[in-house]
Design a protein around this motif. Structure first.
Motif, PDB file in Angstrom:
ATOM      1  N   ASP A   4      45.348  40.969  38.256  1.00 58.30           N
ATOM      2  CA  ASP A   4      45.853  42.096  39.059  1.00 58.30           C
ATOM      3  C   ASP A   4      47.111  42.718  38.434  1.00 58.30           C
ATOM      4  O   ASP A   4      48.029  43.131  39.151  1.00 58.30           O
ATOM      5  CB  ASP A   4      46.129  41.674  40.511  1.00 58.30           C
ATOM      6  CG  ASP A   4      45.613  42.705  41.510  1.00 58.30           C
ATOM      7  OD1 ASP A   4      45.245  43.817  41.083  1.00 58.30           O
ATOM      8  OD2 ASP A   4      45.580  42.394  42.713  1.00 58.30           O
ATOM      9  N   LYS A  46      33.680  48.858  41.097  1.00 60.79           N
ATOM     10  CA  LYS A  46      34.594  48.052  41.900  1.00 60.79           C
ATOM     11  C   LYS A  46      34.518  48.547  43.332  1.00 60.79           C
ATOM     12  O   LYS A  46      34.500  49.754  43.579  1.00 60.79           O
ATOM     13  CB  LYS A  46      36.026  48.241  41.369  1.00 60.79           C
ATOM     14  CG  LYS A  46      37.138  47.702  42.270  1.00 60.79           C
ATOM     15  CD  LYS A  46      37.322  46.223  42.115  1.00 60.79           C
ATOM     16  CE  LYS A  46      38.455  45.669  42.986  1.00 60.79           C
ATOM     17  NZ  LYS A  46      39.783  46.211  42.668  1.00 60.79           N
ATOM     18  N   HIS A  84      45.101  46.840  36.288  1.00 55.55           N
ATOM     19  CA  HIS A  84      45.231  48.256  36.681  1.00 55.55           C
ATOM     20  C   HIS A  84      46.232  48.864  35.703  1.00 55.55           C
ATOM     21  O   HIS A  84      47.410  49.038  36.040  1.00 55.55           O
ATOM     22  CB  HIS A  84      45.736  48.378  38.120  1.00 55.55           C
ATOM     23  CG  HIS A  84      44.864  47.707  39.137  1.00 55.55           C
ATOM     24  ND1 HIS A  84      43.725  48.295  39.633  1.00 55.55           N
ATOM     25  CD2 HIS A  84      44.937  46.493  39.720  1.00 55.55           C
ATOM     26  CE1 HIS A  84      43.151  47.478  40.492  1.00 55.55           C
ATOM     27  NE2 HIS A  84      43.858  46.367  40.565  1.00 55.55           N
ATOM     28  N   HIS A 140      40.036  37.920  44.033  1.00 49.86           N
ATOM     29  CA  HIS A 140      41.024  37.315  44.952  1.00 49.86           C
ATOM     30  C   HIS A 140      40.427  36.108  45.689  1.00 49.86           C
ATOM     31  O   HIS A 140      40.775  34.992  45.395  1.00 49.86           O
ATOM     32  CB  HIS A 140      41.627  38.327  45.940  1.00 49.86           C
ATOM     33  CG  HIS A 140      41.969  39.647  45.324  1.00 49.86           C
ATOM     34  ND1 HIS A 140      42.814  39.761  44.241  1.00 49.86           N
ATOM     35  CD2 HIS A 140      41.562  40.920  45.603  1.00 49.86           C
ATOM     36  CE1 HIS A 140      42.925  41.034  43.895  1.00 49.86           C
ATOM     37  NE2 HIS A 140      42.168  41.757  44.697  1.00 49.86           N
ATOM     38  N   HIS A 160      40.913  41.549  35.470  1.00 51.62           N
ATOM     39  CA  HIS A 160      41.380  42.319  36.640  1.00 51.62           C
ATOM     40  C   HIS A 160      42.743  42.942  36.340  1.00 51.62           C
ATOM     41  O   HIS A 160      43.791  42.340  36.565  1.00 51.62           O
ATOM     42  CB  HIS A 160      41.472  41.416  37.878  1.00 51.62           C
ATOM     43  CG  HIS A 160      41.651  42.170  39.162  1.00 51.62           C
ATOM     44  ND1 HIS A 160      40.819  42.014  40.256  1.00 51.62           N
ATOM     45  CD2 HIS A 160      42.565  43.104  39.525  1.00 51.62           C
ATOM     46  CE1 HIS A 160      41.218  42.810  41.232  1.00 51.62           C
ATOM     47  NE2 HIS A 160      42.286  43.484  40.815  1.00 51.62           N
TER      48      HIS A 160
HETATM   49 ZN   LIG Z   1      43.464  44.782  41.946  1.00 54.09          ZN
END
Ligand SMILES: [Zn+2]
Length: 446
Positions: free
Chosen positions: A358, A227, A98, A288, A96
């Protein structure tokens, strides 16, 4: 096709290797052949065994591992890299990230404004150091789950072509979500400010047919994985963090269309009700999962759904909570309060837990902090290491080529000082990184 991006370099160097071998045969000499590299270290973690082995050796020919184990004989002509008191491991994976995002460098409002000012080219240039920092930290593969302007597709391709240094990437392009949901970037701005309502070309879809169209549009533009946001989020302004944002019919369409096109589905989901609906619809991973109740975790176990906990993201937000608007603060506090018990329950129940962080919500390259957060909430260090290697390889669908140190696998290998099962923070001090048989970082050993 996920492996395409991952194996492009591999295919090229295999071709090169074959040409060299033919030349060798013609010259009746082995001196032109690819050099065997022998990596040695005090310990070796193979990506799946529950214990490290002593006196680790990995032999590499070109971009491929030819042998890995304890006390292996090293061929006479091999180039030896001895890393000393260290542990060899398969390259880490992060399910995960970005890589094209920065949600941490400035206060919330300024970042939202900058998001509207930066050109696409500026955003692309800003992503380059993110990719480099991630690889240098030992993360040789990532599943990148949400970007804009197909920057992630361009970055993936630039890395595969050797133009930019970074990890192998599977990319999701734009997150798919409902009008007003977590992925609706016009959330909280004056209606009409952007001239038109967001639509499937922005990832915003309402109703099963629009969801199908959004999936098809993303695959057409290069998505390896889909996603979607099926519940509210923390950093979006106007939605509640735990409410379902897709109907069961929309979730069914999302999964059906993605799987038909052979793409896995990762869903952003904090809420319990939305998670249950998503799991029943057949999603591959819940990202999450802050408010998931034990019964929902049991359902995940039964269905084989992965949980990607992203613990660092919550820590980062908590560390500067007063910098966020009150609505975001309240959501962050509620999600963080719930997630520790959820994670402990998931470990106890035996849910498949993938390693995902994340990255982008916190500075890129600090991914390995997740290990200590996982072990701090009750996971054994060896299991956390397995999450970041063979478990992630399974979730990413790349386990035929990556995730373990075994004969025939691609040579994505890292080393860290000492023994990470004794001190898990060693994962934050990776001092050797090899990707696709090439050393990209070496600040230890000889
Ligand atoms: Zn994310």
């Amino acid at each position: 096709m996920p492996l395409r991006a991952l194996s492009y370099n591999g295919a090229m160097s295999q071709l090169l290797h074959r040409i060299l071998c033919v030349l060798c045969a013609l010259c009746l000499t082995s001196s032109l052949g690819a050099e065997t590299i022998a990596l040695k270290a005090a310990h070796l973690f193979d990506g799946k065994a529950k214990t490290l082995v002593p006196n680790g050796v990995v032999l590499i020919d070109g971009n491929t591992i030819t042998a890995a184990g304890s006390n292996l004989a090293v061929p006479n002509d091999a180039k030896i890299i001895d890393l000393g008191d260290a542990t060899l491991s398969p390259g880490f994976m992060d399910a995960h990230t970005h890589l094209t995002g920065d949600f941490y460098s400035e206060p919330y409002d300024e970042l939202r404004l900058k998001d509207l000012e930066d050109s696409v080219a500026t955003l692309a240039f800003k992503s380059v150091p993110h990719a480099r920092a991630t690889l240098a930290a030992g993360f040789t593969s990532v599943r990148d789950v949400g970007s804009e302007f197909f920057l992630d597709v361009a970055l993936r391709n630039a890395i595969a072509a050797g133009i930019v240094e970074g990890p192998r990437m599977l990319v999701a392009t734009k997150g798919i979500g409902a009008t007003g949901g977590h992925f609706d970037r016009s959330n909280g701005f004056r209606d009409g400010l952007f001239g038109r309502q967001k639509d499937y070309t922005d990832g915003i879809a309402d109703g099963p047919e629009e969801v199908r169209k959004a999936v098809r549009y993303e695959v057409k533009n290069g998505a390896d994985v889909i996603k979607a946001a099926v519940s509210g989020g923390v950093l979006s302004l106007t939605d509640e963090v735990d409410v379902p944002q897709f109907s069961p019919e929309e979730m069914k369409a999302l999964v059906e269309e993605s799987h038909r096109l052979r793409k896995k589905v990762a869903v952003h989901c904090h809420g319990d009700e939305a998670a249950r609906e998503a799991i029943n619809a057949g999603v591959d991973s819940i990202e999450h999962g802050s408010f998931l109740k034990p019964a929902t975790l049991e359902l995940m176990k039964a269905k084989g759904t992965y949980l990607t906990p992203t613990l660092i993201a919550a820590e980062e937000i908590l560390g500067k909570i007063d910098k966020y608007p009150p609505a975001v603060q309240a959501k962050a506090r509620a999600a963080i309060a719930a997630r520790s018990e959820m994670f402990r329950n998931a470990v106890k129940i035996g849910v498949k837990i993938s390693f995902g962080t994340d990255a982008g919500v916190y500075p890129h390259g600090e991914n390995a902090k997740e290990f200590a957060l996982m072990t701090g909430l009750g996971m054994k260090p060896i299991d956390a290491l397995i999450c970041a290697t063979s478990v992630d390889a399974d979730l990413l669908g790349v386990s035929a080529k990556l995730g373990t140190l075994e004969k025939g696998k691609l040579a994505d290998i890292v080393a860290m000082p000492g023994d990470p099962t004794q001190d898990i923070t060693a994962t934050q001090r990776v001092n050797f990184v090899m990707k696709d048989g090439k050393v990209v970082r070496q600040d230890a050993g000889k």
